[in-house]
Design an enzyme around this catalytic site. Structure first.
Site, PDB file in Angstrom:
ATOM      1  N   GLY A 156      42.198  35.209  58.000  1.00  0.00           N
ATOM      2  CA  GLY A 156      40.957  35.783  57.602  1.00  0.00           C
ATOM      3  C   GLY A 156      39.482  34.658  57.650  1.00  0.00           C
ATOM      4  O   GLY A 156      38.701  34.579  56.604  1.00  0.00           O
ATOM      5  N   ALA A 157      39.467  33.908  58.482  1.00  0.00           N
ATOM      6  CA  ALA A 157      38.671  32.850  58.644  1.00  0.00           C
ATOM      7  C   ALA A 157      37.550  33.172  59.218  1.00  0.00           C
ATOM      8  O   ALA A 157      36.573  32.301  59.392  1.00  0.00           O
ATOM      9  CB  ALA A 157      39.359  31.374  59.099  1.00  0.00           C
ATOM     10  N   ASN A 209      44.629  34.823  52.943  1.00  0.00           N
ATOM     11  CA  ASN A 209      43.225  35.406  52.492  1.00  0.00           C
ATOM     12  C   ASN A 209      42.879  36.699  53.146  1.00  0.00           C
ATOM     13  O   ASN A 209      42.058  37.520  52.650  1.00  0.00           O
ATOM     14  CB  ASN A 209      42.203  34.182  52.810  1.00  0.00           C
ATOM     15  CG  ASN A 209      40.895  34.674  52.594  1.00  0.00           C
ATOM     16  OD1 ASN A 209      40.213  35.183  51.620  1.00  0.00           O
ATOM     17  ND2 ASN A 209      40.292  34.935  54.033  1.00  0.00           N
ATOM     18  N   SER A 212      43.166  39.419  43.347  1.00  0.00           N
ATOM     19  CA  SER A 212      41.697  39.994  42.908  1.00  0.00           C
ATOM     20  C   SER A 212      41.987  40.205  41.493  1.00  0.00           C
ATOM     21  O   SER A 212      43.029  40.616  41.079  1.00  0.00           O
ATOM     22  CB  SER A 212      41.485  41.167  43.867  1.00  0.00           C
ATOM     23  OG  SER A 212      40.470  41.770  43.257  1.00  0.00           O
ATOM     24  N   TYR A 254      43.581  50.197  46.814  1.00  0.00           N
ATOM     25  CA  TYR A 254      43.135  48.578  46.752  1.00  0.00           C
ATOM     26  C   TYR A 254      43.581  47.760  45.648  1.00  0.00           C
ATOM     27  O   TYR A 254      44.364  46.701  45.734  1.00  0.00           O
ATOM     28  CB  TYR A 254      41.754  48.476  46.896  1.00  0.00           C
ATOM     29  CG  TYR A 254      41.157  47.152  46.887  1.00  0.00           C
ATOM     30  CD1 TYR A 254      41.196  46.438  47.963  1.00  0.00           C
ATOM     31  CD2 TYR A 254      40.301  46.542  46.136  1.00  0.00           C
ATOM     32  CE1 TYR A 254      41.126  44.989  48.114  1.00  0.00           C
ATOM     33  CE2 TYR A 254      40.235  45.218  45.887  1.00  0.00           C
ATOM     34  CZ  TYR A 254      40.587  44.488  47.041  1.00  0.00           C
ATOM     35  OH  TYR A 254      40.251  43.183  47.187  1.00  0.00           O
ATOM     36  N   VAL A 314      32.614  38.762  44.643  1.00  0.00           N
ATOM     37  CA  VAL A 314      32.147  37.730  45.751  1.00  0.00           C
ATOM     38  C   VAL A 314      31.099  38.608  46.914  1.00  0.00           C
ATOM     39  O   VAL A 314      31.795  39.132  47.658  1.00  0.00           O
ATOM     40  CB  VAL A 314      33.420  36.929  46.367  1.00  0.00           C
ATOM     41  CG1 VAL A 314      32.853  35.777  47.010  1.00  0.00           C
ATOM     42  CG2 VAL A 314      34.162  36.838  45.366  1.00  0.00           C
ATOM     43  N   PHE A 330      32.685  41.991  52.455  1.00  0.00           N
ATOM     44  CA  PHE A 330      34.008  42.695  51.814  1.00  0.00           C
ATOM     45  C   PHE A 330      33.298  44.086  51.508  1.00  0.00           C
ATOM     46  O   PHE A 330      33.851  45.312  51.701  1.00  0.00           O
ATOM     47  CB  PHE A 330      34.144  42.150  50.532  1.00  0.00           C
ATOM     48  CG  PHE A 330      35.140  42.983  49.683  1.00  0.00           C
ATOM     49  CD1 PHE A 330      36.732  42.811  49.875  1.00  0.00           C
ATOM     50  CD2 PHE A 330      34.616  43.522  48.722  1.00  0.00           C
ATOM     51  CE1 PHE A 330      37.295  43.513  49.148  1.00  0.00           C
ATOM     52  CE2 PHE A 330      35.648  44.279  47.812  1.00  0.00           C
ATOM     53  CZ  PHE A 330      36.832  44.532  48.064  1.00  0.00           C
TER      54      PHE A 330
HETATM   55  P1  NDP Z   1      35.247  39.597  54.377  1.00  0.00           P
HETATM   56  O1  NDP Z   1      35.348  41.012  54.805  1.00  0.00           O
HETATM   57  O2  NDP Z   1      34.109  38.555  54.358  1.00  0.00           O
HETATM   58  O3  NDP Z   1      36.590  38.652  55.379  1.00  0.00           O
HETATM   59  C1  NDP Z   1      37.846  39.302  55.232  1.00  0.00           C
HETATM   60  C2  NDP Z   1      38.532  38.439  56.192  1.00  0.00           C
HETATM   61  O4  NDP Z   1      40.028  39.207  56.468  1.00  0.00           O
HETATM   62  C3  NDP Z   1      37.912  38.495  57.539  1.00  0.00           C
HETATM   63  O5  NDP Z   1      37.614  37.217  58.248  1.00  0.00           O
HETATM   64  C4  NDP Z   1      38.601  39.362  58.552  1.00  0.00           C
HETATM   65  O6  NDP Z   1      38.562  38.897  59.869  1.00  0.00           O
HETATM   66  C5  NDP Z   1      40.069  39.273  57.746  1.00  0.00           C
HETATM   67  N1  NDP Z   1      40.844  40.482  57.983  1.00  0.00           N
HETATM   68  C6  NDP Z   1      40.531  41.663  57.480  1.00  0.00           C
HETATM   69  N2  NDP Z   1      41.446  42.609  58.123  1.00  0.00           N
HETATM   70  C7  NDP Z   1      42.426  41.817  58.941  1.00  0.00           C
HETATM   71  C8  NDP Z   1      43.658  42.049  59.756  1.00  0.00           C
HETATM   72  N3  NDP Z   1      43.995  43.299  59.870  1.00  0.00           N
HETATM   73  N4  NDP Z   1      44.179  40.822  60.537  1.00  0.00           N
HETATM   74  C9  NDP Z   1      43.626  39.773  60.378  1.00  0.00           C
HETATM   75  N5  NDP Z   1      42.458  39.577  59.696  1.00  0.00           N
HETATM   76  C10 NDP Z   1      41.933  40.654  58.893  1.00  0.00           C
HETATM   77  O7  NDP Z   1      35.953  39.635  52.706  1.00  0.00           O
HETATM   78  P2  NDP Z   1      36.365  38.476  51.562  1.00  0.00           P
HETATM   79  O8  NDP Z   1      35.955  37.066  52.447  1.00  0.00           O
HETATM   80  O9  NDP Z   1      35.477  38.678  50.420  1.00  0.00           O
HETATM   81  O10 NDP Z   1      37.915  38.737  51.564  1.00  0.00           O
HETATM   82  C11 NDP Z   1      38.745  37.652  51.747  1.00  0.00           C
HETATM   83  C12 NDP Z   1      39.849  38.197  50.544  1.00  0.00           C
HETATM   84  O11 NDP Z   1      39.273  38.049  49.540  1.00  0.00           O
HETATM   85  C13 NDP Z   1      40.407  39.609  50.824  1.00  0.00           C
HETATM   86  O12 NDP Z   1      41.913  39.433  50.637  1.00  0.00           O
HETATM   87  C14 NDP Z   1      39.872  40.339  49.561  1.00  0.00           C
HETATM   88  O13 NDP Z   1      40.683  41.333  49.125  1.00  0.00           O
HETATM   89  C15 NDP Z   1      39.741  39.245  48.566  1.00  0.00           C
HETATM   90  N6  NDP Z   1      38.821  39.421  47.419  1.00  0.00           N
HETATM   91  C16 NDP Z   1      37.472  39.740  47.699  1.00  0.00           C
HETATM   92  C17 NDP Z   1      36.782  39.934  46.750  1.00  0.00           C
HETATM   93  C18 NDP Z   1      35.244  39.915  46.879  1.00  0.00           C
HETATM   94  O14 NDP Z   1      34.671  40.595  45.975  1.00  0.00           O
HETATM   95  N7  NDP Z   1      34.528  39.806  48.103  1.00  0.00           N
HETATM   96  C19 NDP Z   1      36.863  39.733  45.140  1.00  0.00           C
HETATM   97  C20 NDP Z   1      38.404  39.386  45.123  1.00  0.00           C
HETATM   98  C21 NDP Z   1      39.314  39.504  46.207  1.00  0.00           C
HETATM   99  P3  NDP Z   1      38.805  39.970  61.180  1.00  0.00           P
HETATM  100  O15 NDP Z   1      37.610  41.239  60.770  1.00  0.00           O
HETATM  101  O16 NDP Z   1      37.954  38.942  62.189  1.00  0.00           O
HETATM  102  O17 NDP Z   1      40.006  40.418  61.478  1.00  0.00           O
HETATM  103  C1  8X3 Z   2      37.206  42.587  45.165  1.00  0.00           C
HETATM  104  C2  8X3 Z   2      36.736  42.654  43.801  1.00  0.00           C
HETATM  105  O1  8X3 Z   2      36.035  44.349  41.789  1.00  0.00           O
HETATM  106  O2  8X3 Z   2      35.710  45.140  43.958  1.00  0.00           O
HETATM  107  O3  8X3 Z   2      38.820  42.527  44.937  1.00  0.00           O
HETATM  108  O4  8X3 Z   2      37.835  45.026  43.226  1.00  0.00           O
HETATM  109  S1  8X3 Z   2      36.567  44.366  43.157  1.00  0.00           S
END
Ligand code: NDP
Ligand code: 8X3
Length: 253
Positions: free
Chosen positions: A9-10, A87, A140, A153, A186, A190
């Site tokens: 997920g980069a 991630n 999370s 979720y 964050v 997302f």
């Molecule tokens: P983003 O949506 O910005 O990034 C998500 C990343 O995950 C993207 O690079 C996406 O890449 C990848 N991804 C999603 N689905 C797939 C898949 N099926 N196969 C491969 N890659 C996948 O969100 P965040 O950076 O915020 O999220 C990263 C992690 O952090 C997640 O696990 C999320 O649950 C967790 N998190 C986020 C929070 C927030 O508030 N933002 C809080 C707590 C946890 P692509 O679409 O190119 O495949």
């Molecule tokens: C993402 C944070 O509060 O939306 O995991 O569940 S929250």
């Protein structure tokens, strides 16, 4: 410096910020996600400023065969993975249990739980062979507390929390560190993904607060990954200063 870091997920958010942080420290990266173009852009951007090697791989973590064949096909050099950052993940929808879409539930469980397991199961043997490694699992606050309309979720992130703890116990004998990272809000893509592209709803998540950003989490992960061999941070909950937990957020008027 000169470690190999595999980041799932980069292409966005926290994963992209991790790629930036580790590349700046001189580490070599394997960056993955489904959006190949973004991976190539990130690679070329990072390599303009940092003398690191970067391997890109575009696959869906829900696809077990794709995950297995990618890891099995790594050259000997790239098999020496020091750090795995699990991630990739998403929330799909925010609906009451009775209204939620079962396909959203499946996508979250298949990505956040099965995907993380597929990647880990493929990488762990490489770490066992080297008698070292560090797996960093993205949980999370939703994996610590259940909130209204969070249902599946939250379930997926509770599963990540359990898997994180289970891995730490089972992999002790192999000298593999396992760390769980549990952020609150964050600002990344997302919420846009969660609310199916509805920009107003997504923006509303962060209105009235100064939320965390990807680099806040990347800095924390980088700190955990840089500790001495004998030190492992097991679990971290990180929120912005205006958020106490999954329920209490102090929003500016
Ligand atoms: P983003 O949506 O910005 O990034 C998500 C990343 O995950 C993207 O690079 C996406 O890449 C990848 N991804 C999603 N689905 C797939 C898949 N099926 N196969 C491969 N890659 C996948 O969100 P965040 O950076 O915020 O999220 C990263 C992690 O952090 C997640 O696990 C999320 O649950 C967790 N998190 C986020 C929070 C927030 O508030 N933002 C809080 C707590 C946890 P692509 O679409 O190119 O495949
Ligand atoms: C993402 C944070 O509060 O939306 O995991 O569940 S929250």
């Amino acid at each position: 410096m000169n470690k190999i870091v595999l980041i799932t997920g980069a292409t966005s958010g926290i994963g992209e910020a991790c790629a930036e942080k580790f590349a700046a420290a001189g580490d070599n990266l394997i960056i993955t996600g489904r959006r190949a173009e973004r991976l190539e852009e990130l690679k070329s951007r990072l390599q303009k400023t940092h003398p690191v090697k970067i391997l890109t791989a575009s696959f869906d973590v829900q696809d077990r065969k794709a995950v297995e064949s990618f890891i099995a096909g790594l050259s000997e050099e790239w098999q020496q993975i020091d750090i795995l950052i699990n991630n990739a993940g998403l929330a799909a929808g925010r609906d009451f249990f009775e209204d939620a879409d079962i396909e959203d539930w499946e996508r979250m469980l298949n990505t956040n739980v099965h995907g993380l397991l597929y990647v880990s199961k493929a990488v762990v043997p490489l770490m066992i062979a080297r008698k070292k490694g560090h797996i960093i699992n993205m949980g999370s606050i939703a994996g610590k507390e259940v909130y209204e309309k969070g249902n599946v979720y939250c379930a997926s992130k509770f599963a990540v929390d359990a898997i994180n703890r289970a891995m730490r116990i089972d992999l002790l004998k192999h000298n593999i560190k396992v760390t769980g990272i549990h952020p609150g809000a964050v600002e990344t893509e997302f919420s846009l993904v969660r609310f199916r592209g509805d920009e107003t709803k997504a923006a509303n998540t962060y209105t009235g607060i100064i939320p965390l950003i990807g680099s806040d989490i990347a800095d924390t992960i980088f700190y955990c990954a840089g500790l001495p061999e004998h030190v492992c941070i097991n679990d971290l909950i990180i929120t912005c200063t205006q958020q106490a937990d999954a329920f209490y957020i102090y929003k500016n008027a």
